[in-house]
Design a protein around this motif. Structure first.
Motif, short mmCIF file in Angstrom:
data_model
loop_
_atom_site.label_atom_id
_atom_site.label_comp_id
_atom_site.label_asym_id
_atom_site.label_seq_id
_atom_site.Cartn_x
_atom_site.Cartn_y
_atom_site.Cartn_z
N SER A 76 0.83 -1.20 0.00
CA SER A 76 0.00 0.00 0.00
C SER A 76 0.87 1.26 0.00
N ILE A 77 1.83 1.31 0.91
CA ILE A 77 2.65 2.52 1.04
C ILE A 77 3.60 2.69 -0.15
N SER A 80 1.80 3.78 -3.33
CA SER A 80 1.37 5.19 -3.28
C SER A 80 2.55 6.13 -3.46
N THR A 105 -0.98 4.29 -8.98
CA THR A 105 -0.86 3.60 -7.69
C THR A 105 -1.49 2.21 -7.75
N GLY A 109 0.49 -1.22 -7.43
CA GLY A 109 0.03 -2.17 -6.42
C GLY A 109 -0.14 -3.56 -7.02
N GLY A 230 -3.61 2.71 -0.47
CA GLY A 230 -2.46 3.62 -0.37
C GLY A 230 -2.80 5.01 -0.86
N ASN A 233 -5.26 6.68 1.69
CA ASN A 233 -4.54 7.11 2.89
C ASN A 233 -3.71 8.36 2.62
N ILE A 240 2.69 10.83 3.27
CA ILE A 240 2.99 9.40 3.28
C ILE A 240 4.27 9.20 4.07
N SER A 249 4.95 -1.11 8.57
CA SER A 249 3.80 -1.00 7.67
C SER A 249 2.68 -1.98 8.01
#
Length: 332
Positions: A76-77, A80, A105, A109, A230, A233, A240, A249
């Motif tokens: 996710s992080i 992003s 993203t 992913g 991601g 968020n 981020i 994470s």
């Protein structure tokens, strides 16, 4: 008879969200406050529903097949950050940069999910071990790209602000993810194979179902879903955290445990994915209540409350038949 059954299922499905809404709004009103005070609160409410629902669906896909995946948060992080860096540092952003970042993203992913799935298949290690290794690798790549710093400049712009300032965008994402996930897992050959493998792996393989392509497909879908998480968020937090090492994470994944159990329980009355949506509504209401009492309830207390609720709900699930029989006996 079918009508009565449908009505029973409807009220069974909405019972928990309804009880949660009444209870939490009652707590807020007792202090002269309200759970959702304005349109900004409502925007945040819908965005958090999307985050929790999509994370829960992603977690459940592999977990239901016996594959515990710790790498969801890192996917996710990292996705992003890659989406943000390319959108704003390489392509220069623009009026529709949020849409561009969203697409990139999700693509990143899916790619990260594919890599994770291929490693799982190639290494022949237990999925929990593979996912821990993948998590460390992705966190290391993330730290290298960001130099351990927060990514702020790329996600603090007019396009991203416009996205978070309108709940309709998050609602559209919820609807699309819900329809696609139900369609893929309930009405396609891939979904039929997935459910067959989930309920009887050895028998399914013996009947000709190919486990490896199905498993890799699950990882790709999970990666795409976590790419959406991601992005959401990043838009919601306007930053981020690029310095998450040593399994930092994983906390993203743990937000889905309580709603997954609640959603699985609700699935007795409705489709499992709809159950996850209703569970996400419950968690978003709880999160909104925490926001209302932010001066009284800090982050540590919130974590404790979530953990206690998880334990209480698991105790209820383990003793549901006993409690029901005691209740019926008491009212005879």
């Amino acid at each position: 008879m079918n009508k009565k059954h449908s009505i029973k299922n409807f009220f069974g499905a909405i019972a928990i969200p309804l009880i949660v809404a009444i209870l939490l709004q009652g707590i807020c009103l007792s202090k002269g406050r309200t759970m959702i005070a304005n349109i900004t609160s409502f925007d945040n409410f819908i965005v958090y529903v999307a985050i929790v629902m999509i994370t829960t669906i992603a977690l459940s896909i592999n977990l239901n097949s016996g594959r515990f995946d710790f790498s969801l948060g890192s996917m996710s992080i990292l996705s992003s950050v890659l989406g943000a860096k390319i959108t704003y540092s390489v392509l220069g952003g623009g009026n529709y940069s949020a849409l561009m970042m969203f697409v990139l993203t999700v693509v990143f992913g899916m790619l990260l999910g594919l890599i994770s799935g291929l490693l799982y298949v190639a290494l022949h290690l237990p999925p929990i071990i593979t996912s821990l290794g993948v998590t460390l690798i992705y966190e290391g790549v993330l730290f290298t790209i960001t130099e351990g710093r927060y990514v702020m400049k790329e996600v603090q712009n007019a396009s991203m602000t416009a996205f978070t300032g309108n709940w309709i965008y998050a609602a559209i994402i919820i609807a699309i993810v819900l329809v696609l996930s139900i369609g893929i897992f309930d009405y396609t050959k891939f979904g039929y194979d997935y459910n067959a493998l989930k309920n009887g792996q050895k028998v399914s393989v013996n009947t000709g179902i190919k486990e490896i392509p199905n498993a890799i497909g699950c990882y790709v879908i999970c990666g795409g879903l976590m790419g959406i998480v991601g992005f959401l968020n990043a838009a919601r937090n306007t930053t981020i955290n690029g310095g998450q090492l040593n399994f930092g994470s994983i906390s993203i994944m743990f937000t889905a445990f309580l709603p997954m159990f609640i959603g699985s329980y609700i699935s007795c009355f409705a489709n499992e994915k709809i159950g996850f949506l209703l569970a996400a509504l419950c968690m978003s209401m709880l999160n909104s209540t925490f926001a209302v009492f932010s001066n009284e309830v800090n982050a540590s207390m919130q974590a404790i409350i979530n953990a206690v609720l998880l334990v209480v709900f698991l105790i209820y699930l383990s003793n549901e038949h006993l409690l029901v029989s005691l209740f019926i006996r008491k009212h005879k």
